[in-house]
Design an enzyme around this catalytic site. Structure first.
Site, PDB file in Angstrom:
ATOM      1  CG  ASP A  15     -35.226  15.128  57.670  1.00 35.19           C
ATOM      2  OD1 ASP A  15     -35.664  13.928  57.200  1.00 35.19           O
ATOM      3  OD2 ASP A  15     -34.774  15.379  58.781  1.00 35.19           O
ATOM      4  NE  ARG A  16     -29.604  14.516  56.501  1.00 32.93           N
ATOM      5  CZ  ARG A  16     -30.024  15.697  57.260  1.00 32.93           C
ATOM      6  NH1 ARG A  16     -30.287  16.850  56.688  1.00 32.93           N
ATOM      7  NH2 ARG A  16     -29.785  15.770  58.331  1.00 32.93           N
TER       8      ARG A  16
ATOM      9  CB  CYS B  65     -25.283  12.078  58.481  1.00 35.68           C
ATOM     10  SG  CYS B  65     -27.072  12.063  58.102  1.00 35.68           S
ATOM     11  CG  ASN B  66     -25.590   6.106  61.287  1.00 36.33           C
ATOM     12  OD1 ASN B  66     -25.251   5.018  61.171  1.00 36.33           O
ATOM     13  ND2 ASN B  66     -25.158   7.049  62.170  1.00 36.33           N
ATOM     14  CB  THR B  67     -30.019   9.067  57.417  1.00 29.54           C
ATOM     15  OG1 THR B  67     -30.646   8.737  58.640  1.00 29.54           O
ATOM     16  CG2 THR B  67     -31.377   9.076  56.339  1.00 29.54           C
ATOM     17  CB  ALA B  68     -25.948  11.411  54.761  1.00 35.48           C
TER      18      ALA B  68
ATOM     19  CB  THR C 154     -33.593   7.957  60.504  1.00 34.04           C
ATOM     20  OG1 THR C 154     -32.902   7.416  59.530  1.00 34.04           O
ATOM     21  CG2 THR C 154     -32.700   9.320  61.111  1.00 34.04           C
TER      22      THR C 154
ATOM     23  CE  LYS D 160     -31.779  15.479  62.687  1.00 30.69           C
ATOM     24  NZ  LYS D 160     -30.380  15.910  62.318  1.00 30.69           N
TER      25      LYS D 160
ATOM     26  CB  CYS E 270     -29.322   8.428  64.393  1.00 30.75           C
ATOM     27  SG  CYS E 270     -29.735  10.130  64.349  1.00 30.75           S
TER      28      CYS E 270
END
Length: 248
Positions: free
Chosen positions: A50-51, A85-88, A129, A169, A199
């Site tokens: 999980d990022r 994926c934004n957080t990545a 996130t 998810k 996100c």
């Protein structure tokens, strides 16, 4: 044999968000037949750590998975990389430095859309996130352009946004819709003139039709950036091929 530039998709974060990206890519690409569409290689491995949890705990656990995915796409013949994926994107700079391929940036594509919006927005809400918010993927670029970014309160971030993303998810889209609509509505009450769906799970349950302010679908904006890259790359390739033919 295909000679067209190929888009590599570093996906699986999450799987449904990757599928949404691919659907929007096909639907948005101007095409009259199959052969008009963009060639795409997809690396979708959901087992990546999980990022958000990793970033917030100071862990670099996603990095080997992200880099490994890029290497696989490189070997497959990809010409550029998109990460739905934004957080990545907290690892974007390192990934971009580790490859000769262009790694498109979802945050830059979205920030450009916000700052160029005809309503001349000066204050936008950010649903994302906790790691995306903490990592300032959007804050710095928008602040430099004179746009204030507001995020949910700590309580709403936990009870509405994080819980809503988790529901997507888990496949519980009904619960996610209820929670995330409440979060978006609160940002508007707090003065947001538009809301960034920061996100890629969020556009699965929040749509412009249900909002009185502009919603910035980061998945769709990444798609547009990919199509712009592909069009530019095809044009450059055609110029090279034409030049080669003339020289011969």
């Amino acid at each position: 044999m295909n000679t067209s530039p190929i888009l590599g998709v570093l996906g699986g974060m999450g799987p449904l968000a990757t599928a949404d990206f691919l659907r929007k890519l096909v639907q948005t690409t101007p095409a009259a037949k199959d052969q008009d569409h963009m060639p795409v290689f997809v690396h979708s491995v959901p087992q990546i750590p999980d990022r958000s949890e990793s970033f917030l705990s100071g862990s670099d656990a996603p990095w080997p998975f992200l880099l490994g995915g890029v290497r696989i796409l490189e070997s497959a013949g990809a010409s550029a990389i998109a990460i739905p994926c934004n957080t990545a994107h907290l690892w974007h700079a390192r990934l971009a430095a580790a490859t000769d391929l262009e790694v498109l940036h979802i945050g830059l594509a979205t920030s450009a859309a916000v700052t160029s919006h005809p309503a001349a927005l000066t204050r936008v809400g950010l649903l994302a996130t906790s790691a995306t918010i903490g990592g300032r993927i959007y804050h710095d670029a928008l602040s430099a352009a004179g746009v204030d970014v507001i995020a949910p309160s700590a309580q709403h971030q936990t009870e509405l946004v994080s819980a809503g993303i988790a529901a997507v998810k888990a496949g519980d889209l009904a619960t996610a819709t209820t929670l995330l609509r409440r979060a978006a509505a609160q940002l508007v009450c707090d003065g947001a003139q538009g809301v960034i769906l920061g996100c890629t799970e969020l556009p699965l349950v929040l749509t412009q039709e249900t909002s009185d302010v502009p919603l910035f679908d980061t998945t769709q904006l990444l798609v547009k950036a990919c199509i712009a890259w592909w069009s530019k790359s095809k044009a450059a390739q055609l110029r090279r091929e034409t030049s080669l033919t003339i020289s011969q």
